[in-house]
Write an enzyme that holds these catalytic residues in place. Structure first.
Site, PDB file in Angstrom:
ATOM      1  N   TYR A   1       0.832  -1.208   0.000  1.00 31.49           N
ATOM      2  CA  TYR A   1       0.000   0.000   0.000  1.00 31.49           C
ATOM      3  C   TYR A   1       0.865   1.255   0.000  1.00 31.49           C
ATOM      4  O   TYR A   1       0.586   2.224  -0.698  1.00 31.49           O
ATOM      5  CB  TYR A   1      -0.941   0.029   1.219  1.00 31.49           C
ATOM      6  CG  TYR A   1      -1.924   1.166   1.112  1.00 31.49           C
ATOM      7  CD1 TYR A   1      -3.146   0.992   0.473  1.00 31.49           C
ATOM      8  CD2 TYR A   1      -1.611   2.434   1.598  1.00 31.49           C
ATOM      9  CE1 TYR A   1      -4.032   2.042   0.318  1.00 31.49           C
ATOM     10  CE2 TYR A   1      -2.495   3.499   1.444  1.00 31.49           C
ATOM     11  CZ  TYR A   1      -3.708   3.297   0.808  1.00 31.49           C
ATOM     12  OH  TYR A   1      -4.577   4.336   0.640  1.00 31.49           O
TER      13      TYR A   1
ATOM     14  N   LYS B   1       0.118   8.857 -23.328  1.00 28.87           N
ATOM     15  CA  LYS B   1       0.497   9.218 -24.704  1.00 28.87           C
ATOM     16  C   LYS B   1       1.981   8.882 -24.910  1.00 28.87           C
ATOM     17  O   LYS B   1       2.327   7.724 -25.087  1.00 28.87           O
ATOM     18  CB  LYS B   1       0.199  10.702 -24.957  1.00 28.87           C
ATOM     19  CG  LYS B   1      -1.289  11.025 -25.117  1.00 28.87           C
ATOM     20  CD  LYS B   1      -2.011  11.149 -23.821  1.00 28.87           C
ATOM     21  CE  LYS B   1      -3.407  11.727 -23.975  1.00 28.87           C
ATOM     22  NZ  LYS B   1      -4.143  11.672 -22.705  1.00 28.87           N
TER      23      LYS B   1
ATOM     24  N   PHE C   1     -18.573  16.569 -25.490  1.00 24.10           N
ATOM     25  CA  PHE C   1     -18.238  15.745 -26.659  1.00 24.10           C
ATOM     26  C   PHE C   1     -18.222  14.258 -26.347  1.00 24.10           C
ATOM     27  O   PHE C   1     -18.476  13.435 -27.214  1.00 24.10           O
ATOM     28  CB  PHE C   1     -16.873  16.156 -27.222  1.00 24.10           C
ATOM     29  CG  PHE C   1     -15.805  16.239 -26.182  1.00 24.10           C
ATOM     30  CD1 PHE C   1     -15.597  17.405 -25.478  1.00 24.10           C
ATOM     31  CD2 PHE C   1     -15.032  15.132 -25.871  1.00 24.10           C
ATOM     32  CE1 PHE C   1     -14.628  17.480 -24.479  1.00 24.10           C
ATOM     33  CE2 PHE C   1     -14.065  15.190 -24.890  1.00 24.10           C
ATOM     34  CZ  PHE C   1     -13.868  16.368 -24.182  1.00 24.10           C
TER      35      PHE C   1
ATOM     36  N   ASP D   1       2.373  21.263 -19.595  1.00 27.17           N
ATOM     37  CA  ASP D   1       1.605  20.055 -19.918  1.00 27.17           C
ATOM     38  C   ASP D   1       2.503  19.226 -20.839  1.00 27.17           C
ATOM     39  O   ASP D   1       2.621  19.494 -22.025  1.00 27.17           O
ATOM     40  CB  ASP D   1       0.289  20.417 -20.605  1.00 27.17           C
ATOM     41  CG  ASP D   1      -0.527  19.173 -20.938  1.00 27.17           C
ATOM     42  OD1 ASP D   1       0.067  18.065 -21.012  1.00 27.17           O
ATOM     43  OD2 ASP D   1      -1.744  19.279 -21.138  1.00 27.17           O
TER      44      ASP D   1
ATOM     45  N   ARG E   1     -12.798  17.488 -33.249  1.00 26.90           N
ATOM     46  CA  ARG E   1     -12.074  18.492 -32.474  1.00 26.90           C
ATOM     47  C   ARG E   1     -12.489  19.852 -33.010  1.00 26.90           C
ATOM     48  O   ARG E   1     -11.755  20.530 -33.711  1.00 26.90           O
ATOM     49  CB  ARG E   1     -10.550  18.307 -32.589  1.00 26.90           C
ATOM     50  CG  ARG E   1     -10.041  16.985 -32.029  1.00 26.90           C
ATOM     51  CD  ARG E   1      -9.796  16.977 -30.538  1.00 26.90           C
ATOM     52  NE  ARG E   1     -10.968  16.760 -29.719  1.00 26.90           N
ATOM     53  CZ  ARG E   1     -10.922  16.596 -28.394  1.00 26.90           C
ATOM     54  NH1 ARG E   1      -9.780  16.605 -27.743  1.00 26.90           N
ATOM     55  NH2 ARG E   1     -12.010  16.435 -27.686  1.00 26.90           N
TER      56      ARG E   1
ATOM     57  N   PHE F   1      -6.791  23.039 -23.739  1.00 22.72           N
ATOM     58  CA  PHE F   1      -7.147  21.634 -23.876  1.00 22.72           C
ATOM     59  C   PHE F   1      -8.369  21.407 -22.989  1.00 22.72           C
ATOM     60  O   PHE F   1      -8.498  21.994 -21.920  1.00 22.72           O
ATOM     61  CB  PHE F   1      -6.010  20.676 -23.511  1.00 22.72           C
ATOM     62  CG  PHE F   1      -6.417  19.261 -23.806  1.00 22.72           C
ATOM     63  CD1 PHE F   1      -6.528  18.828 -25.114  1.00 22.72           C
ATOM     64  CD2 PHE F   1      -6.798  18.394 -22.793  1.00 22.72           C
ATOM     65  CE1 PHE F   1      -7.004  17.549 -25.412  1.00 22.72           C
ATOM     66  CE2 PHE F   1      -7.266  17.122 -23.085  1.00 22.72           C
ATOM     67  CZ  PHE F   1      -7.362  16.699 -24.401  1.00 22.72           C
ATOM     68  N   THR F   2      -9.248  20.509 -23.442  1.00 19.27           N
ATOM     69  CA  THR F   2     -10.570  20.365 -22.825  1.00 19.27           C
ATOM     70  C   THR F   2     -10.507  20.159 -21.308  1.00 19.27           C
ATOM     71  O   THR F   2     -11.070  20.938 -20.547  1.00 19.27           O
ATOM     72  CB  THR F   2     -11.322  19.194 -23.482  1.00 19.27           C
ATOM     73  OG1 THR F   2     -10.496  18.035 -23.444  1.00 19.27           O
ATOM     74  CG2 THR F   2     -11.658  19.506 -24.932  1.00 19.27           C
TER      75      THR F   2
END
Ligand code: P71
Length: 438
Positions: A54, A240, A430, A197, A364, A106-107
């Site tokens: 843990y 990514k 979206f 980011d 997009r 970015f969303t």
């Protein structure tokens, strides 16, 4: 593979939204490069070495070491994925009424900034909003736009500048090292942080290596390190560039911010040495991060995207130029000029591509952009369909099928009609919105 009849039925059931299709009804899945890449043999071997304690898992300490070595950030907190890190960081740094400038929205990032009481302001250069501009660094920041905000609101109201490498919504477009250096000099003068980011930082580094003077002979790994050195902290979706199916982290150099984040993560994600991940997930991430900065890997990865893009250009299909890092972005406004933005040209085109061949892409455009805090729609200049390429998954033959299918749809474009939205969720619409044919 599916028949046209099966696809028609599946699309109806999905409300003309590719997010609502079942993956079994999809032939080539270009919805996203997020969590869809193939893990390597080394990563799978790492999965077998999960330390599922843990607290204080050995995989956490390995991940921390790798992030320090590859990126240079000092303190790290694992999170279940990128938006988990965005949530924690936004809550810590943003006060009600603050302004958060960034190189295009970015969303999820913008939503967390807004939920924390901030207002996002786009300071990307104008070229980024023009699909035809061949400018090599369309992810660059306009220091003039930033300076106007500083003059108007005062640096005290700007908790940080939010900088993405490989700007997703602009078409996977890079920011240059020179622009980053200038931004660092400016923000240091005004005592403003830069939060990075870094979801696709290695892809950005590849473009710097290919396009920016002085970086031709530097490795992608060295360029990645230098990029990070001009920023104060980062949020990462490791799904990514970092080649894992799930995972992310928050990284900062400021111990006080780290201390707050380490406390807050236990509320939203889990203990600070696992943040919602299994030990094995952290091990796969640590190995994926190292693989992601290999020159050979990144050249092959972006080479495949460029192969597809050049084929589309040869066919006369309007796409965002220059070709970006993680996918091909088709210009739906040019593809379907007879469909007004209120009838969702990009959503329509994504549906038509699926109908033609079972290829799944992502809208997009105006649907993704959503509504402002005052309820009014955002109308983004870019109305795009993203053909996102997962890493280490598809072959060149798949790329040919994708380009040929898009060409078939292009040849019958005049007969395509738009959509109307019949269901609209409140957040990130979206994902779950539903549409009908006009
Ligand atoms: C992409 C995604 C996944 C996604 C997210 C929202 C709508 C549709 C698809 C995620 C990113 C990203 C950048 C630059 C933060 C996140 C959030 N991208 N920054 O492109 O691209 O990370 O998904 O791990 O929470 O398909 P997360």
């Amino acid at each position: 593979m599916t028949t046209p009849g099966q696809r028609k039925k599946a699309l109806q059931e999905a409300g003309f939204n590719t997010f609502l299709l079942r993956s079994e009804d999809v032939y080539i899945d270009l919805l996203t490069d997020s969590g869809t890449s193939a893990m390597s043999d080394s990563q799978w071997a790492g999965m077998m070495q999960g330390d599922e304690a843990y607290a204080g898992s050995r995989n956490f300490y390995n991940l921390e070491k790798v992030i320090r070595e590859v990126y240079g950030y000092q303190y790290i907190i694992p999170t279940h994925q990128g938006r988990g890190a965005e949530n924690i960081l936004s809550r810590i740094l943003i006060r009600k009424g603050d302004i958060v400038p960034g190189n295009m929205y970015f969303t999820t990032t913008r939503l967390h900034q807004e939920l924390a009481g901030g207002k996002f302001e786009d300071i990307i250069i104008d070229e980024a909003h023009d699909p035809e501009s061949e400018f090599p660094f369309k992810g660059n920041v306009s220091l003039d736009k930033l300076d106007k905000l500083v003059q108007q609101y005062g640096a005290g109201r700007i908790p940080y500048v939010s900088i993405a490498t490989s700007v997703n919504m602009a078409g996977g477009q890079p920011i240059s090292m020179n622009n980053l250096k200038e931004l660092r000099a400016y923000t240091s003068k005004h005592n403003i942080r830069i939060i990075h980011d870094m979801t696709r930082v290695a892809e950005n580094a590849f473009f710097i290596q290919q396009r920016e003077k002085g970086y031709e002979k530097k490795s992608v790994a060295a360029i990645v390190r230098e990029i990070c050195s001009y920023t104060d902290g980062a949020t990462m979706s490791a799904k990514k560039d970092a080649l894992v199916n799930i995972g992310g982290f928050l990284a900062v150099n400021d111990w006080h911010v780290f201390e707050e984040a380490r406390n807050m993560v236990v509320v939203y994600e889990g203990l600070h040495t696992y943040g919602g991940l299994a030990g094995r997930d952290m091990e796969a991430m640590a190995i994926g991060i190292q693989e992601s900065v290999s020159d050979d890997h990144i050249r092959a990865r972006i080479g495949q995207v460029i192969y597809l893009g050049e084929k589309m250009i040869d066919y006369g299909i309007p796409i965002v130029r220059p070709i970006g890092g993680h996918g091909i972005f088709v210009d739906a406004k040019k593809f379907l000029p007879h469909i007004p933005q209120d009838c969702y040209p990009a959503q329509t085109l994504a549906a038509e591509i699926y109908l033609d061949s079972g290829i799944r892409t992502m809208e997009r455009g105006v649907v993704s952009a959503g509504r402002k805090a005052n309820g009014k729609n955002y109308y983004p200049k870019l109305e795009l369909v993203r053909f996102t390429i997962p890493r280490r998954v598809y072959t060149q033959a798949h790329m040919d099928v994708i380009a040929e299918s898009t060409l078939r749809v292009y040849e019958r474009k005049a007969r395509i009609k738009g959509l109307t939205m019949v269901y609209e969720p409140k957040y990130l619409r979206f994902f779950q919105a539903r549409f009908q044919k006009l």
